[in-house]
Design a protein around this motif. Structure first.
Motif, PDB file in Angstrom:
ATOM      1  N   MET A   1       0.843  -1.196   0.000  1.00 43.68           N
ATOM      2  CA  MET A   1       0.000   0.000   0.000  1.00 43.68           C
ATOM      3  C   MET A   1       0.882   1.251   0.000  1.00 43.68           C
ATOM      4  SD  MET A   1      -2.940   1.110   2.744  1.00 43.68           S
ATOM      5  CE  MET A   1      -3.813   2.657   2.559  1.00 43.68           C
ATOM      6  N   THR A   2       0.578   2.169  -0.888  1.00 46.06           N
ATOM      7  CA  THR A   2       1.368   3.383  -1.009  1.00 46.06           C
ATOM      8  C   THR A   2       1.109   4.309   0.171  1.00 46.06           C
ATOM      9  OG1 THR A   2       1.278   3.271  -3.419  1.00 46.06           O
ATOM     10  CG2 THR A   2       1.868   5.386  -2.442  1.00 46.06           C
ATOM     11  N   ARG A   3       2.169   4.753   0.815  1.00 50.68           N
ATOM     12  CA  ARG A   3       2.042   5.707   1.912  1.00 50.68           C
ATOM     13  C   ARG A   3       2.044   7.125   1.358  1.00 50.68           C
ATOM     14  NH1 ARG A   3       6.171   6.055   4.980  1.00 50.68           N
ATOM     15  NH2 ARG A   3       5.132   6.612   6.922  1.00 50.68           N
ATOM     16  N   SER A   4       1.538   8.051   2.160  1.00 53.53           N
ATOM     17  CA  SER A   4       1.415   9.433   1.725  1.00 53.53           C
ATOM     18  C   SER A   4       2.069  10.366   2.731  1.00 53.53           C
ATOM     19  CB  SER A   4      -0.057   9.817   1.553  1.00 53.53           C
ATOM     20  OG  SER A   4      -0.640   9.126   0.480  1.00 53.53           O
ATOM     21  N   VAL A   5       2.249  11.594   2.284  1.00 48.71           N
ATOM     22  CA  VAL A   5       2.711  12.675   3.151  1.00 48.71           C
ATOM     23  C   VAL A   5       1.498  13.533   3.497  1.00 48.71           C
ATOM     24  CG1 VAL A   5       4.235  14.676   3.367  1.00 48.71           C
ATOM     25  CG2 VAL A   5       4.954  12.701   1.995  1.00 48.71           C
ATOM     26  N   VAL A   6       1.295  13.787   4.791  1.00 43.61           N
ATOM     27  CA  VAL A   6       0.173  14.627   5.214  1.00 43.61           C
ATOM     28  C   VAL A   6       0.705  15.862   5.921  1.00 43.61           C
ATOM     29  CG1 VAL A   6      -1.412  12.676   5.402  1.00 43.61           C
ATOM     30  CG2 VAL A   6      -0.109  13.406   7.414  1.00 43.61           C
ATOM     31  N   ALA A   7       0.047  16.980   5.692  1.00 44.56           N
ATOM     32  CA  ALA A   7       0.412  18.220   6.365  1.00 44.56           C
ATOM     33  C   ALA A   7      -0.203  18.244   7.756  1.00 44.56           C
ATOM     34  CB  ALA A   7      -0.074  19.416   5.551  1.00 44.56           C
ATOM     35  N   ILE A   8       0.587  18.606   8.744  1.00 41.16           N
ATOM     36  CA  ILE A   8       0.103  18.736  10.115  1.00 41.16           C
ATOM     37  C   ILE A   8       0.621  20.040  10.700  1.00 41.16           C
ATOM     38  CG2 ILE A   8       0.038  16.228  10.483  1.00 41.16           C
ATOM     39  CD1 ILE A   8       2.652  16.583  12.133  1.00 41.16           C
ATOM     40  N   GLY A  38       0.682  14.282  -0.347  1.00 44.28           N
ATOM     41  CA  GLY A  38       0.222  13.319  -1.342  1.00 44.28           C
ATOM     42  C   GLY A  38       1.052  12.055  -1.324  1.00 44.28           C
ATOM     43  N   PRO A  39       0.717  11.099  -2.227  1.00 47.30           N
ATOM     44  CA  PRO A  39       1.402   9.792  -2.243  1.00 47.30           C
ATOM     45  C   PRO A  39       2.899   9.933  -2.482  1.00 47.30           C
ATOM     46  CG  PRO A  39      -0.599   9.736  -3.561  1.00 47.30           C
ATOM     47  CD  PRO A  39      -0.368  11.177  -3.214  1.00 47.30           C
ATOM     48  N   LEU A  40       3.665   9.112  -1.760  1.00 49.60           N
ATOM     49  CA  LEU A  40       5.109   9.072  -1.967  1.00 49.60           C
ATOM     50  C   LEU A  40       5.418   8.333  -3.259  1.00 49.60           C
ATOM     51  CD1 LEU A  40       6.049   8.302   1.710  1.00 49.60           C
ATOM     52  CD2 LEU A  40       6.915  10.265   0.438  1.00 49.60           C
ATOM     53  N   GLY A  41       6.374   8.847  -4.012  1.00 51.53           N
ATOM     54  CA  GLY A  41       6.697   8.287  -5.311  1.00 51.53           C
ATOM     55  C   GLY A  41       7.762   7.212  -5.242  1.00 51.53           C
ATOM     56  N   VAL A  42       8.166   6.748  -6.400  1.00 54.90           N
ATOM     57  CA  VAL A  42       9.202   5.715  -6.510  1.00 54.90           C
ATOM     58  C   VAL A  42      10.502   6.239  -5.911  1.00 54.90           C
ATOM     59  CG1 VAL A  42      10.565   4.326  -8.107  1.00 54.90           C
ATOM     60  CG2 VAL A  42       8.133   4.740  -8.565  1.00 54.90           C
ATOM     61  N   GLY A  43      11.090   5.440  -5.027  1.00 57.33           N
ATOM     62  CA  GLY A  43      12.344   5.827  -4.390  1.00 57.33           C
ATOM     63  C   GLY A  43      12.187   6.765  -3.210  1.00 57.33           C
ATOM     64  N   GLU A  44      10.945   7.181  -2.904  1.00 60.68           N
ATOM     65  CA  GLU A  44      10.722   8.119  -1.807  1.00 60.68           C
ATOM     66  C   GLU A  44      10.301   7.425  -0.513  1.00 60.68           C
ATOM     67  OE1 GLU A  44       9.544  12.225  -4.180  1.00 60.68           O
ATOM     68  OE2 GLU A  44       7.959  11.102  -3.162  1.00 60.68           O
ATOM     69  N   ASP A  45      10.134   6.100  -0.556  1.00 60.68           N
ATOM     70  CA  ASP A  45       9.725   5.366   0.631  1.00 60.68           C
ATOM     71  C   ASP A  45      10.283   3.959   0.557  1.00 60.68           C
ATOM     72  OD1 ASP A  45       8.452   5.152   3.088  1.00 60.68           O
ATOM     73  OD2 ASP A  45       6.533   4.537   2.237  1.00 60.68           O
ATOM     74  N   SER A  46      10.222   3.246   1.672  1.00 58.89           N
ATOM     75  CA  SER A  46      10.703   1.871   1.728  1.00 58.89           C
ATOM     76  C   SER A  46       9.931   1.124   2.802  1.00 58.89           C
ATOM     77  CB  SER A  46      12.204   1.840   2.038  1.00 58.89           C
ATOM     78  OG  SER A  46      12.633   0.543   2.390  1.00 58.89           O
ATOM     79  N   ASP A  47       9.567  -0.112   2.517  1.00 57.45           N
ATOM     80  CA  ASP A  47       8.877  -0.926   3.516  1.00 57.45           C
ATOM     81  C   ASP A  47       9.770  -1.186   4.724  1.00 57.45           C
ATOM     82  OD1 ASP A  47       6.623  -1.079   1.928  1.00 57.45           O
ATOM     83  OD2 ASP A  47       7.218  -2.972   0.985  1.00 57.45           O
TER      84      ASP A  47
END
Length: 365
Positions: A1-8, A38-47
């Motif tokens: 599942m793609t994770r996202s960045v949220v503003a807080i 918004g959704p993290l792109g390729v290379g911007e996240d890791s399980d």
């Protein structure tokens, strides 16, 4: 599942950090452009190592960049810092939690399992509030720390109560901007630690010139390069900038430096060199000299049809500008003497303790 960045809001980050660090929650943006969400792109996240926080860098010029900080980078920085300082303790959060210095106070607190004392900075940093915060942490057994920027320290050292509060702490991490010898001297025997680092290194990674354990430093074409477990993944949505700055496991900074007996000395930014009439003048050298005689100074280069660039300076505090010109001429040569010189009430900031050079340049133009 793609994770996202949220503003807080920065006020939310402490309660939401644990989920961001273990990957069960989204990555957090505690202030910054909506375009970073918004959704993290390729290379911007890791399980295996989730992106936990995106920090919007202020940048002296140009648009902000979103620095992708993984859980491992943040936790490594916190653990290595605590090891260098002498172990876990209770922290005072004295800088905004939208910036990496404030975020790291919260991560270090999570590692220590001790809730920090958070100053109310809504009306700005006030010395009596700092003294009260120190008094509050001293009620807890163990070690006691805070992280400050030089602007805050300059206010504290003018107060007897402030100096006493500083000296009661076990460690004070100084970041955001260089710590001058004059300001360090004014703090007396307060346990100051000058930290060098940036958002891209998950906060300070070189303390008093010595890299944290596991961090390496080298000089590449005069520029400081850093490697180790605290490095960011890169920049949000900018693979081009990531590829240019993060090279083979090294982050190439914009700072000029040298290694002396294994210790890192920062000489200034590569972009602070002023070429006036063919003579190269380091703005940082002029600033250091001026700050021996005024509260604060910012030196920039202004375009000029004849000289290419001219040296321009804004200073804070009572100043005899003719005397300052004479001092600069004697110490650094005629080319370094500011041709535009103004006294201001305060220097504009673009982050905690960081002068907005673009705003100063616009004001002096």
């Amino acid at each position: 599942m793609t994770r996202s960045v949220v503003a807080i809001s920065p006020d939310e980050i402490h309660s939401r950090l644990p989920a961001a660090l273990d990957g069960s929650g989204p990555a957090l943006l505690p202030g910054g452009p909506e375009s970073f969400t918004g959704p993290l792109g390729v290379g911007e996240d890791s399980d295996d190592d989730p992106t936990a926080v995106v920090v919007a860098t202020s940048g002296s010029t140009g648009e902000p960049k979103g620095v992708l900080l993984s859980a491992n980078a943040l936790l490594s920085s916190a653990e290595l810092t605590l090891n260098r300082l002498g172990g876990p303790g209770q922290w005072i959060l004295a800088t905004p939690a939208r910036y990496i210095g404030g975020i790291q106070v919260l991560v270090r607190s999570l590692l220590a399992g001790i809730h920090p004392v958070c100053m109310d900075l809504e009306a700005g940093f006030r010395v009596p509030d700092f003294v009260a915060a120190v008094s509050a942490v001293l009620d807890t057994p163990g070690r006691h720390y805070t992280a400050l920027v030089p602007t805050q320290l300059a206010r504290i050292v003018t107060s007897t109560e402030g100096l006493e509060a500083l000296r009661a702490l076990d460690g004070i991490v100084m970041g955001g901007a260089p710590l001058s010898a004059e300001l360090r001297s004014a703090a007396g025997d307060a346990p100051l630690v000058s930290a060098y680092g940036m958002s891209e290194t998950a906060s300070g990674c070189v303390y008093d010139g010595v890299p944290l354990d596991g961090v390496s430093v080298r000089i590449v074409d005069g520029l400081v390069a850093l490697s180790g477990p605290t490095l960011a993944r890169g920049y949000r949505g900018r693979p081009d900038l990531t590829a240019a700055s993060f090279v083979d496991g090294w982050f190439i900074t914009s700072d000029l430096g040298k290694l002396v007996d294994g210790r890192l000395e920062i000489l200034g930014r590569a972009d602070d060199m002023i070429n006036t009439g063919g003579v190269k003048v380091p703005a940082s050298a002029v600033e250091r000299l001026l700050e021996q005689h005024v509260s604060a100074a910012c030196v920039v280069g202004l375009d000029h049809p004849e000289w290419g660039q001219i040296v321009a300076a804004a200073v804070v505090g009572a100043a005899d500008l003719d005397k300052l010109r004479t001092l600069v001429r004697a110490e650094l040569g005629a080319a370094a003497v500011p041709k535009v010189f103004r006294v201001v009430e305060e220097l504009p900031l673009r982050g905690p303790g960081k002068v907005d050079r673009a705003a100063v340049r616009h004001y002096l133009s």
